[in-house]
Design an enzyme around this catalytic site. Structure first.
Site, PDB file in Angstrom:
ATOM      1  N   CYS A 145      10.231  54.435  39.788  1.00  0.00           N
ATOM      2  CA  CYS A 145       9.106  55.039  40.506  1.00  0.00           C
ATOM      3  C   CYS A 145       9.066  54.418  41.900  1.00  0.00           C
ATOM      4  O   CYS A 145      10.080  53.877  42.365  1.00  0.00           O
ATOM      5  CB  CYS A 145       7.794  54.849  39.738  1.00  0.00           C
ATOM      6  SG  CYS A 145       7.302  53.129  39.495  1.00  0.00           S
ATOM      7  N   ASN A 205       7.230  50.276  41.150  1.00  0.00           N
ATOM      8  CA  ASN A 205       7.654  49.541  39.935  1.00  0.00           C
ATOM      9  C   ASN A 205       6.538  48.655  39.386  1.00  0.00           C
ATOM     10  O   ASN A 205       6.787  47.612  38.788  1.00  0.00           O
ATOM     11  CB  ASN A 205       8.934  48.721  40.184  1.00  0.00           C
ATOM     12  CG  ASN A 205       9.620  48.209  38.913  1.00  0.00           C
ATOM     13  OD1 ASN A 205      10.253  47.164  38.926  1.00  0.00           O
ATOM     14  ND2 ASN A 205       9.501  48.907  37.815  1.00  0.00           N
ATOM     15  N   CYS A 253       3.449  50.588  38.194  1.00  0.00           N
ATOM     16  CA  CYS A 253       2.599  51.490  37.390  1.00  0.00           C
ATOM     17  C   CYS A 253       3.442  52.336  36.430  1.00  0.00           C
ATOM     18  O   CYS A 253       3.556  52.029  35.243  1.00  0.00           O
ATOM     19  CB  CYS A 253       1.751  52.393  38.289  1.00  0.00           C
ATOM     20  SG  CYS A 253       0.614  51.488  39.374  1.00  0.00           S
ATOM     21  N   ARG A 254       4.058  53.405  36.955  1.00  0.00           N
ATOM     22  CA  ARG A 254       4.704  54.375  36.060  1.00  0.00           C
ATOM     23  C   ARG A 254       5.970  53.847  35.401  1.00  0.00           C
ATOM     24  O   ARG A 254       6.133  53.965  34.174  1.00  0.00           O
ATOM     25  CB  ARG A 254       5.023  55.668  36.836  1.00  0.00           C
ATOM     26  CG  ARG A 254       3.776  56.432  37.250  1.00  0.00           C
ATOM     27  CD  ARG A 254       4.092  57.468  38.303  1.00  0.00           C
ATOM     28  NE  ARG A 254       4.502  56.844  39.564  1.00  0.00           N
ATOM     29  CZ  ARG A 254       4.940  57.491  40.625  1.00  0.00           C
ATOM     30  NH1 ARG A 254       5.042  58.804  40.581  1.00  0.00           N
ATOM     31  NH2 ARG A 254       5.269  56.841  41.731  1.00  0.00           N
ATOM     32  N   SER A 255       6.904  53.285  36.189  1.00  0.00           N
ATOM     33  CA  SER A 255       8.190  52.913  35.573  1.00  0.00           C
ATOM     34  C   SER A 255       8.080  51.727  34.615  1.00  0.00           C
ATOM     35  O   SER A 255       8.772  51.724  33.594  1.00  0.00           O
ATOM     36  CB  SER A 255       9.296  52.719  36.618  1.00  0.00           C
ATOM     37  OG  SER A 255       9.008  51.697  37.516  1.00  0.00           O
ATOM     38  N   ASP A 257       1.542  59.849  40.541  1.00  0.00           N
ATOM     39  CA  ASP A 257       1.325  58.445  40.888  1.00  0.00           C
ATOM     40  C   ASP A 257      -0.140  58.089  40.635  1.00  0.00           C
ATOM     41  O   ASP A 257      -1.027  58.657  41.277  1.00  0.00           O
ATOM     42  CB  ASP A 257       1.675  58.283  42.375  1.00  0.00           C
ATOM     43  CG  ASP A 257       1.563  56.846  42.834  1.00  0.00           C
ATOM     44  OD1 ASP A 257       1.024  56.015  42.081  1.00  0.00           O
ATOM     45  OD2 ASP A 257       2.008  56.572  43.954  1.00  0.00           O
TER      46      ASP A 257
END
Ligand code: 4NP
Length: 162
Positions: free
Chosen positions: A13, A16, A18-20, A130
């Site tokens: 993401c 690095n 939050c999402r990934s 995001d």
């Protein structure tokens, strides 16, 4: 049956944090539950450099903790051109990540890079949004997408590797 020595998966993401890292935690659990953690290695990285060395965002840590997954020990790193060689599946959270990764990668390896939600069967969206600038609900939404796409990604990897 799984006929490859080791398959390496990289979730990417922007930050690095939050999402990934949520994807790394969820997908690692899916792999572990399938007794494939020796065969499938999981990592994550960000296209940006602002958060290198930082733990995941507290909201991400809390969201996955509700599913019994601990990502508090992860630390952010920036994706590199070498990752494009080292990993077999490079999974982008959104279209900007996808475009940035393709810039880093030789054309003959572009086939490795795909949008995470292309593996989801419950979402028509193409991007995991995001959640950084929003509230907790954004993390819940992202996490639900990540859970559904993780199941599809494991199916695809098992299919590719017999
Ligand atoms: P991520 O979220 O890409 O899911 O880790 C973000 C984290 C930090 C920033 C942007 C997105 N930032 O601009 O610092």
């Amino acid at each position: 049956m799984y006929n490859t020595i080791q398959t390496k998966i990289l979730f990417v993401c922007l930050g690095n944090i939050c999402r990934s890292p949520m994807a790394e935690g969820v997908f690692s659990k899916v792999v572990n539950d399938a007794n494939l953690s020796e065969q499938i290695k999981v990592d994550s990285a960000g296209t940006g450099n602002w958060h290198i060395g930082h733990p995941p965002d507290n909201r991400a840590i809390k969201a996955v903790a509700l599913r019994g997954i601990d990502i508090s020990g992860l630390r952010a790193r920036q994706v590199s051109a070498n990752d494009m060689h080292a990993f077999d599946y490079i999974i982008a959270m959104d279209n900007q990540n996808l475009a940035d990764l393709k810039q880093l990668c030789i054309p003959s390896h572009h086939y490795k890079i795909n949008l995470f939600l292309s593996y989801a069967d419950q979402y028509d969206d193409s991007e995991v949004p995001d959640p950084y600038y929003g509230g907790n609900q954004g993390f819940e939404t992202a996490l639900s997408m990540i859970e559904n796409a993780s199941e599809g990604l494991l199916k695809k990897i098992k299919h590719d590797h017999g």
